[in-house]
Design an enzyme around this catalytic site. Structure first.
Site, PDB file in Angstrom:
ATOM      1  N   ARG A   1       0.835  -1.194   0.000  1.00  0.00           N
ATOM      2  CA  ARG A   1       0.000   0.000   0.000  1.00  0.00           C
ATOM      3  C   ARG A   1       0.874   1.251   0.000  1.00  0.00           C
ATOM      4  NH1 ARG A   1      -3.480  -2.741  -1.530  1.00  0.00           N
ATOM      5  NH2 ARG A   1      -5.480  -3.228  -0.571  1.00  0.00           N
TER       6      ARG A   1
ATOM      7  N   HIS B   1      -0.922  -0.023  -9.756  1.00  0.00           N
ATOM      8  CA  HIS B   1      -1.619  -0.934  -8.818  1.00  0.00           C
ATOM      9  C   HIS B   1      -2.118  -2.192  -9.543  1.00  0.00           C
ATOM     10  CE1 HIS B   1      -3.998  -1.158  -4.813  1.00  0.00           C
ATOM     11  NE2 HIS B   1      -3.806  -2.370  -5.293  1.00  0.00           N
TER      12      HIS B   1
HETATM   13  P1  NDP Z   1      -1.759 -11.382   5.300  1.00  0.00           P
HETATM   14  O1  NDP Z   1      -2.683 -10.824   6.322  1.00  0.00           O
HETATM   15  O2  NDP Z   1      -1.894 -12.811   4.937  1.00  0.00           O
HETATM   16  O3  NDP Z   1      -0.230 -11.167   5.777  1.00  0.00           O
HETATM   17  C1  NDP Z   1       0.195 -10.011   6.414  1.00  0.00           C
HETATM   18  C2  NDP Z   1       1.604 -10.232   6.935  1.00  0.00           C
HETATM   19  O4  NDP Z   1       2.086  -8.995   7.485  1.00  0.00           O
HETATM   20  C3  NDP Z   1       1.679 -11.263   8.064  1.00  0.00           C
HETATM   21  O5  NDP Z   1       2.859 -12.007   7.957  1.00  0.00           O
HETATM   22  C4  NDP Z   1       1.712 -10.395   9.312  1.00  0.00           C
HETATM   23  O6  NDP Z   1       2.375 -10.970  10.420  1.00  0.00           O
HETATM   24  C5  NDP Z   1       2.533  -9.220   8.822  1.00  0.00           C
HETATM   25  N1  NDP Z   1       2.297  -8.054   9.666  1.00  0.00           N
HETATM   26  C6  NDP Z   1       1.136  -7.418   9.920  1.00  0.00           C
HETATM   27  N2  NDP Z   1       1.343  -6.395  10.764  1.00  0.00           N
HETATM   28  C7  NDP Z   1       2.670  -6.386  11.038  1.00  0.00           C
HETATM   29  C8  NDP Z   1       3.496  -5.564  11.850  1.00  0.00           C
HETATM   30  N3  NDP Z   1       3.003  -4.553  12.553  1.00  0.00           N
HETATM   31  N4  NDP Z   1       4.817  -5.855  11.897  1.00  0.00           N
HETATM   32  C9  NDP Z   1       5.335  -6.891  11.202  1.00  0.00           C
HETATM   33  N5  NDP Z   1       4.597  -7.714  10.413  1.00  0.00           N
HETATM   34  C10 NDP Z   1       3.283  -7.452  10.328  1.00  0.00           C
HETATM   35  O7  NDP Z   1      -1.899 -10.452   4.031  1.00  0.00           O
HETATM   36  P2  NDP Z   1      -1.690 -10.841   2.485  1.00  0.00           P
HETATM   37  O8  NDP Z   1      -0.380 -11.497   2.367  1.00  0.00           O
HETATM   38  O9  NDP Z   1      -2.880 -11.563   1.971  1.00  0.00           O
HETATM   39  O10 NDP Z   1      -1.686  -9.389   1.812  1.00  0.00           O
HETATM   40  C11 NDP Z   1      -0.707  -8.435   2.136  1.00  0.00           C
HETATM   41  C12 NDP Z   1      -1.056  -7.087   1.524  1.00  0.00           C
HETATM   42  O11 NDP Z   1      -0.772  -7.078   0.130  1.00  0.00           O
HETATM   43  C13 NDP Z   1      -2.516  -6.677   1.567  1.00  0.00           C
HETATM   44  O12 NDP Z   1      -2.876  -6.198   2.854  1.00  0.00           O
HETATM   45  C14 NDP Z   1      -2.596  -5.604   0.500  1.00  0.00           C
HETATM   46  O13 NDP Z   1      -2.357  -4.338   1.068  1.00  0.00           O
HETATM   47  C15 NDP Z   1      -1.458  -5.963  -0.435  1.00  0.00           C
HETATM   48  N6  NDP Z   1      -1.942  -6.313  -1.781  1.00  0.00           N
HETATM   49  C16 NDP Z   1      -1.546  -5.555  -2.859  1.00  0.00           C
HETATM   50  C17 NDP Z   1      -1.931  -5.886  -4.130  1.00  0.00           C
HETATM   51  C18 NDP Z   1      -1.456  -5.115  -5.316  1.00  0.00           C
HETATM   52  O14 NDP Z   1      -1.921  -5.362  -6.434  1.00  0.00           O
HETATM   53  N7  NDP Z   1      -0.519  -4.217  -5.201  1.00  0.00           N
HETATM   54  C19 NDP Z   1      -2.804  -7.035  -4.382  1.00  0.00           C
HETATM   55  C20 NDP Z   1      -3.137  -7.792  -3.206  1.00  0.00           C
HETATM   56  C21 NDP Z   1      -2.724  -7.429  -1.947  1.00  0.00           C
HETATM   57  P3  NDP Z   1       1.766 -12.259  11.160  1.00  0.00           P
HETATM   58  O15 NDP Z   1       1.941 -13.381  10.180  1.00  0.00           O
HETATM   59  O16 NDP Z   1       2.631 -12.417  12.336  1.00  0.00           O
HETATM   60  O17 NDP Z   1       0.327 -11.946  11.440  1.00  0.00           O
HETATM   61  C1  OXD Z   2      -5.850  -6.012  -2.892  1.00  0.00           C
HETATM   62  C2  OXD Z   2      -5.367  -5.125  -3.924  1.00  0.00           C
HETATM   63  O1  OXD Z   2      -5.714  -5.711  -1.701  1.00  0.00           O
HETATM   64  O2  OXD Z   2      -5.691  -5.313  -5.107  1.00  0.00           O
HETATM   65  O3  OXD Z   2      -6.404  -7.065  -3.253  1.00  0.00           O
HETATM   66  O4  OXD Z   2      -4.606  -4.215  -3.637  1.00  0.00           O
END
Ligand code: NDP
Ligand code: OXD
Length: 314
Positions: free
Chosen positions: A229, A277
């Site tokens: 993001r 994006h």
């Molecule tokens: P998940 O919820 O599966 O994973 C999030 C990860 O971040 C986990 O490992 C979590 O740790 C870690 N995390 C969260 N908060 C913290 C923190 N404060 N400090 C350290 N680590 C932290 O999310 P996804 O993998 O499914 O998605 C990740 C992001 O990708 C989405 O939120 C979205 O913003 C972005 N995205 C972007 C897209 C694009 O096209 N650019 C498309 C799809 C998604 P823990 O495992 O310990 O909980």
């Molecule tokens: C998502 C994205 O969060 O597209 O799925 O960014």
């Protein structure tokens, strides 16, 4: 309560409702599918399948039973001050995006590792200038956020022989990846990272995490790739680090303001690659099954899967 057939309302300015409508009508015929702004009687709406609805929009449905996000990240939903309290929110869990995100991340790693940014600049000057190669085994990739998507990228990058470090909130094990967790581990993680991939969710704890302090902890000449993001990056700090050469290049898919305004310096910065994006795009073909399964669960009175923890913010 209402006696009308349960309705699902669809809202997205970027997703075509047609394939969703076809898949849901075939699998869950008891639910009427409506596309905003044609939402019908408000009290019939039980489900909202949405991407970035306007703030306050979800608050108009008095009988809402679930909010189903069309995306993996739910930060925009959770930032709505009028978000109906207590209504379960589900998010896309992989749903075809893991592979796409891993491809983008792998491309970015190879782009910078193989000096493609510099060769592109040299080509513009018609200069034939071979650069010193760097062994993949000496190009450590650090991944912030090792959830559903980050973990898949870690495995794809590791399979190509790059050392991969991961950093997440809680400890975990991932084959071929050295995982560090918690804020205390962040400086060590950054000091060893040659290319940083951001896969964090945007939460109050992670907003602005990629700031001057964090960038300063990366080694000089490191690269930054943001496919999570825009709110994670303090854009002015990244520009300063790029201009000073501390950060040698950045590939950015997400921004504070989207679409990125035409006058934004990222567009023309020689060390920045901008994409709109698209690191992963939710495809109904891959993702409808998850929504359908959740609608079927909800219609049976069960809890859906892929629930968002409102307290944690992801
Ligand atoms: P998940 O919820 O599966 O994973 C999030 C990860 O971040 C986990 O490992 C979590 O740790 C870690 N995390 C969260 N908060 C913290 C923190 N404060 N400090 C350290 N680590 C932290 O999310 P996804 O993998 O499914 O998605 C990740 C992001 O990708 C989405 O939120 C979205 O913003 C972005 N995205 C972007 C897209 C694009 O096209 N650019 C498309 C799809 C998604 P823990 O495992 O310990 O909980
Ligand atoms: C998502 C994205 O969060 O597209 O799925 O960014």
């Amino acid at each position: 309560m209402t006696s009308s057939a349960p309705t699902l309302v669809f809202f997205s300015n970027t997703d075509d409702p047609a394939p969703w409508q076809a898949a849901i009508a075939a699998a869950v015929p008891s639910v009427t599918f409506r596309v905003a702004p044609d939402i019908g009687p408000l009290d019939a709406v039980r489900y909202a399948l949405v991407w970035k609805p306007p703030r306050g929009w979800l608050a108009q449905f008095p009988n809402l039973r679930a909010i189903l996000s069309l995306g993996a990240g739910v930060d925009a939903l959770l930032e709505d001050p009028a978000l109906p309290p207590g209504v379960p929110i589900t998010r896309m869990v992989d749903a075809g995006m893991g592979r796409q995100m891993a491809e983008y991340a792998t491309y970015a790693v190879m782009h910078f590792h193989r000096h493609m940014q510099r060769y592109s600049a040299l080509q513009h000057e018609a200069r034939w200038a071979p650069l010193e190669p760097v062994a993949a085994s000496r190009f450590t990739v650090g991944i912030m956020g090792l959830g559903v998507l980050g973990a898949q990228a870690a495995q794809m990058v590791a399979s190509l022989g790059y050392p991969v470090l991961g950093w997440s909130r809680t400890a975990k094990q991932l084959p071929g990846v050295e995982v560090l967790s918690g804020n205390d581990a962040l400086p060590g993680f950054l000091a060893s990272t040659r290319l940083l991939l951001n896969f964090l969710p945007l939460t109050p704890a992670t907003r602005g995490v990629i700031d001057a302090r964090l960038l300063g902890m990366l080694p000089r000449g490191a690269f930054v790739v943001n496919l999570a993001r825009g709110g994670h990056v303090v854009e002015a700090d990244l520009l300063t680090a790029l201009d000073r050469g501390h950060i040698a290049g950045a590939m950015l898919d997400v921004f504070d303001q989207e679409p990125l305004p035409p006058t934004h310096p990222f567009w023309r910065h020689p060390a920045v690659v901008v994409t709109p994006h698209v690191a992963a795009v939710t495809q109904a073909e891959d993702a409808a099954a998850q929504v359908i399964s959740n609608l079927q669960r909800l219609e049976r009175g069960e809890m859906p899967t892929g629930l968002v923890d409102r307290g944690a913010g992801y």
